[in-house]
Design an enzyme around this catalytic site. Structure first.
Site, PDB file in Angstrom:
ATOM      1  N   GLU A 269       0.976  -1.181  -0.083  1.00 17.17           N
ATOM      2  CA  GLU A 269       0.138   0.113   0.058  1.00 17.17           C
ATOM      3  C   GLU A 269       0.755   1.219  -0.099  1.00 17.17           C
ATOM      4  OE1 GLU A 269      -3.535   0.352   0.031  1.00 17.17           O
ATOM      5  OE2 GLU A 269      -3.819  -1.566   0.233  1.00 17.17           O
TER       6      GLU A 269
ATOM      7  N   CYS B 256      -1.901   9.902   2.442  1.00 20.25           N
ATOM      8  CA  CYS B 256      -1.740   9.135   0.999  1.00 20.25           C
ATOM      9  C   CYS B 256      -2.465   9.493  -0.189  1.00 20.25           C
ATOM     10  CB  CYS B 256      -1.377   7.779   1.024  1.00 20.25           C
ATOM     11  SG  CYS B 256      -2.800   6.790   1.697  1.00 20.25           S
TER      12      CYS B 256
HETATM   13  P1  NAD Z   1       8.155   4.422   5.042  1.00 22.38           P
HETATM   14  O1  NAD Z   1       8.120   3.659   3.760  1.00 22.38           O
HETATM   15  O2  NAD Z   1       9.129   5.405   5.274  1.00 22.38           O
HETATM   16  O3  NAD Z   1       7.670   3.402   6.178  1.00 22.38           O
HETATM   17  C1  NAD Z   1       6.794   2.526   6.076  1.00 22.38           C
HETATM   18  C2  NAD Z   1       7.459   1.229   7.079  1.00 22.38           C
HETATM   19  O4  NAD Z   1       8.565   0.868   6.643  1.00 22.38           O
HETATM   20  C3  NAD Z   1       7.377   1.628   8.463  1.00 22.38           C
HETATM   21  O5  NAD Z   1       7.217   0.591   9.436  1.00 22.38           O
HETATM   22  C4  NAD Z   1       8.946   1.713   8.781  1.00 22.38           C
HETATM   23  O6  NAD Z   1       9.672   1.017  10.156  1.00 22.38           O
HETATM   24  C5  NAD Z   1       9.535   0.757   7.660  1.00 22.38           C
HETATM   25  N1  NAD Z   1      10.873   1.005   7.209  1.00 22.38           N
HETATM   26  C6  NAD Z   1      11.422   2.250   6.979  1.00 22.38           C
HETATM   27  N2  NAD Z   1      12.613   2.039   6.641  1.00 22.38           N
HETATM   28  C7  NAD Z   1      13.168   0.625   6.318  1.00 22.38           C
HETATM   29  C8  NAD Z   1      13.967  -0.270   5.760  1.00 22.38           C
HETATM   30  N3  NAD Z   1      15.023   0.255   5.410  1.00 22.38           N
HETATM   31  N4  NAD Z   1      13.611  -1.391   5.454  1.00 22.38           N
HETATM   32  C9  NAD Z   1      12.461  -1.988   5.807  1.00 22.38           C
HETATM   33  N5  NAD Z   1      11.581  -1.280   6.413  1.00 22.38           N
HETATM   34  C10 NAD Z   1      11.626   0.103   6.638  1.00 22.38           C
HETATM   35  O7  NAD Z   1       6.840   5.237   5.069  1.00 22.38           O
HETATM   36  P2  NAD Z   1       6.127   6.606   6.029  1.00 22.38           P
HETATM   37  O8  NAD Z   1       7.062   7.549   5.803  1.00 22.38           O
HETATM   38  O9  NAD Z   1       6.147   5.637   7.131  1.00 22.38           O
HETATM   39  O10 NAD Z   1       4.754   6.780   5.249  1.00 22.38           O
HETATM   40  C11 NAD Z   1       4.584   7.700   4.236  1.00 22.38           C
HETATM   41  C12 NAD Z   1       4.502   7.309   2.791  1.00 22.38           C
HETATM   42  O11 NAD Z   1       3.546   5.885   3.062  1.00 22.38           O
HETATM   43  C13 NAD Z   1       4.201   7.875   1.873  1.00 22.38           C
HETATM   44  O12 NAD Z   1       4.706   7.754   0.797  1.00 22.38           O
HETATM   45  C14 NAD Z   1       2.499   7.614   1.662  1.00 22.38           C
HETATM   46  O13 NAD Z   1       2.046   7.760   0.512  1.00 22.38           O
HETATM   47  C15 NAD Z   1       2.539   6.215   1.851  1.00 22.38           C
HETATM   48  N6  NAD Z   1       1.477   5.810   2.632  1.00 22.38           N
HETATM   49  C16 NAD Z   1       0.258   4.759   1.782  1.00 22.38           C
HETATM   50  C17 NAD Z   1      -0.658   4.483   2.276  1.00 22.38           C
HETATM   51  C18 NAD Z   1      -1.768   3.785   1.589  1.00 22.38           C
HETATM   52  O14 NAD Z   1      -2.608   3.141   2.199  1.00 22.38           O
HETATM   53  N7  NAD Z   1      -1.416   3.348   0.347  1.00 22.38           N
HETATM   54  C19 NAD Z   1      -1.126   5.053   3.581  1.00 22.38           C
HETATM   55  C20 NAD Z   1      -0.316   5.735   4.294  1.00 22.38           C
HETATM   56  C21 NAD Z   1       0.948   6.136   3.811  1.00 22.38           C
END
Ligand code: NAD
Length: 471
Positions: free
Chosen positions: A217, A251
């Site tokens: 997502e 998002c």
């Molecule tokens: P992110 O990708 O930074 O983090 C998401 C998850 O990944 C967290 O649990 C984090 O701990 C983990 N993570 C971070 N670095 C990692 C790594 N190197 N290896 C493995 N896991 C790792 O996203 P965010 O900053 O928390 O959220 C913002 C983004 O999420 C935006 O792009 C937004 O559009 C998207 N988003 C999508 C939805 C959806 O439902 N489609 C909903 C909310 C947010």
């Protein structure tokens, strides 16, 4: 976040394995077990409502109504699953034509197993716990990893959720990138990830090692077309509703507006009017707008973009480093190669790109990756139909923003770079299930006789067989 020592990591691994053992024990297969967990989930939501609100407020400073929306989303998901889960466990009968008239054919939903759910920080409870409702309903056990960036919310989930749900089946982990990387080395039966496209790709690669299916997502640059003949006061109200929720950190927020120059010149005054209706004393002191970016890093990224844009700030543009506050800001004269158009903004900045006409707008949308959401404000049915058929996006809302994700009957997910798979309502149950194709063969032999050796070389036999296969 401090790295785990070897001993600590061994203990964490044991918790992951324990969750797998719970699944293997078969206990999750009965509806009664699932129902008990779902009812406990409701208790968690009801008893801990204030603690949930306090945690989100500490992370994101959201107004009360917006806290309620996140809480209600989860509550609706649990209630939907309690009402429909048992019937979704039933086999789906299918027909197999004449050849199978004595056979029983069906699709049997079986739980995928032990899944990993990784949440994002912007809706720190819902994005982690809403998928969990699907996992419980479908009979999976789950490793729950809220985003560590939302510190208070992830701590609350870690401390409190296990008091309600079976802690062995649903262990909670709060890990930063280093711990998440280690967790991704383990094998799961599905990874359900919510976050940015960049990390989504890392997750997908790690999953490939074990051939683990993934739901991703992700995000994207959501376009919003405002047609020439549309009621611009209404458009402004509905666009800003979707843009200022959670201070733009959502998002499905409209990422940029597309309209002709003449529409823009009439739209900007309407946007300003709506801003002053939303926040008569200004957004900084309004209790209807938080403006708090989740971390200093996120705040600095957005302020940096505002400093570098070649566009013209026509509304807002103020910020405050002490509180990581950014005012809702409208920027005109933004071109597709401007820094504001380089990636998803994920904040309260709204660029307006002017175009020659609707076709020009479509070609600009097509020049970017497929977004998670796309919005169109138009009265003209032909324009609406073209937007629906020619813009590929995860979902869409016509003449409003955001609201298309609320009905449980509309699955929520992305396409292309904005994601893989979907959930909400029935889709949540489907996502965490494998639909096993089953043929239960009846005893009569007369239809099967002709398929086995010794084959008859009589063409009449073959043509009868051919006829049977066609029925
Ligand atoms: P992110 O990708 O930074 O983090 C998401 C998850 O990944 C967290 O649990 C984090 O701990 C983990 N993570 C971070 N670095 C990692 C790594 N190197 N290896 C493995 N896991 C790792 O996203 P965010 O900053 O928390 O959220 C913002 C983004 O999420 C935006 O792009 C937004 O559009 C998207 N988003 C999508 C939805 C959806 O439902 N489609 C909903 C909310 C947010």
């Amino acid at each position: 976040m401090a790295a785990s020592t070897d001993a600590e990591w061994a203990a964490k691994l044991a918790r992951i394995n324990k969750s797998k053992d719970v699944f293997k024990s078969g206990v999750t297969r009965s509806w009664e077990w699932r129902e008990t967990q779902l009812k406990q989930f409701l208790k968690f939501l009801d008893n801990e409502k204030q603690a949930i609100f306090d945690a989100i407020k500490a992370d994101l400073g959201r107004p009360h109504l917006e806290l309620t929306i996140e809480w209600m989303n989860m509550k609706n998901a649990v209630n939907f699953m309690l009402k429909n889960g048992k019937s979704m466990m039933k086999d789906e009968k299918v027909s197999g034509g004449m050849m199978n008239m004595t056979n029983s054919l069906y699709r049997h939903p079986e739980p995928l197993g032990t899944v990993l759910i990784m949440g994002a920080w912007n809706y720190p409870f819902d994005l982690c716990l809403n998928p969990l409702v699907g996992a419980i309903g479908a009979g999976c056990t789950a490793i729950v990893k809220p985003s560590e960036v939302a510190k208070s919310s992830s701590k609350m989930i870690y401390d409190v959720l296990p008091k309600y749900l079976d802690p062995d089946a649903f262990p909670v982990f709060v890990e930063g990138p280093e711990g998440a990387t280690k967790m991704l080395k383990e094998r799961y039966d599905l990874i359900f990830f919510t976050g940015g496209t960049k990390i989504g790709k890392i997750v997908y690669k790690a999953a490939a090692e074990h051939l683990t299916p993934c739901v991703l997502e992700l995000g994207g640059q959501n376009p919003c077309w405002v047609d020439d003949g549309y009621d611009l006061n209404l458009a402004a109200k509905r666009i800003l509703f979707g843009k200022v929720i959670n201070s733009g950190q959502i998002c499905i927020a409209p990422n940029y507006l597309l309209c002709t120059k003449s529409t823009r010149d009439r739209l900007v005054p309407e946007l300003k009017k709506i801003f002053s209706e939303f926040y008569p004393e200004g957004p900084k002191i309004s209790d209807c707008y938080s403006g708090k970016m989740v971390t200093e890093r996120h705040y600095k990224r957005l302020v940096g973009l505002l400093g570098k844009t070649k566009g013209k700030v026509v509304h807002g543009g103020n910020f405050d480093e002490k509180t990581c506050f950014i005012e809702p800001t409208v920027v005109t004269d933004v071109t597709m190669d401007d820094i504001l158009m380089e990636e998803e903004l994920f904040g309260p900045i709204l660029p307006i790109v002017t175009v020659d006409n609707f076709d020009d707008a479509l070609s600009k949308v097509h020049s970017l990756e497929k977004p998670l959401a796309a919005y169109c404000f138009a009265h003209d049915k032909k324009i609406i139909n073209r937007w629906v058929s020619e813009v590929s996006s995860g979902g869409m809302c016509i003449n409003d923003t955001i609201m298309h994700i609320s009905p449980e009957t509309l699955p929520f997910g992305g396409v292309g770079e904005s994601g893989i798979g979907a959930y909400h309502g029935k889709a949540s149950f489907h996502t965490f299930s494998h639909y096993k194709s089953v043929m239960d063969v009846g005893t009569p032999q007369f239809l099967l006789k002709r398929r086995s050796a010794p084959y008859s070389n009589d063409p009449a036999n073959s043509s009868q067989f051919e006829w049977l296969l066609k029925q």
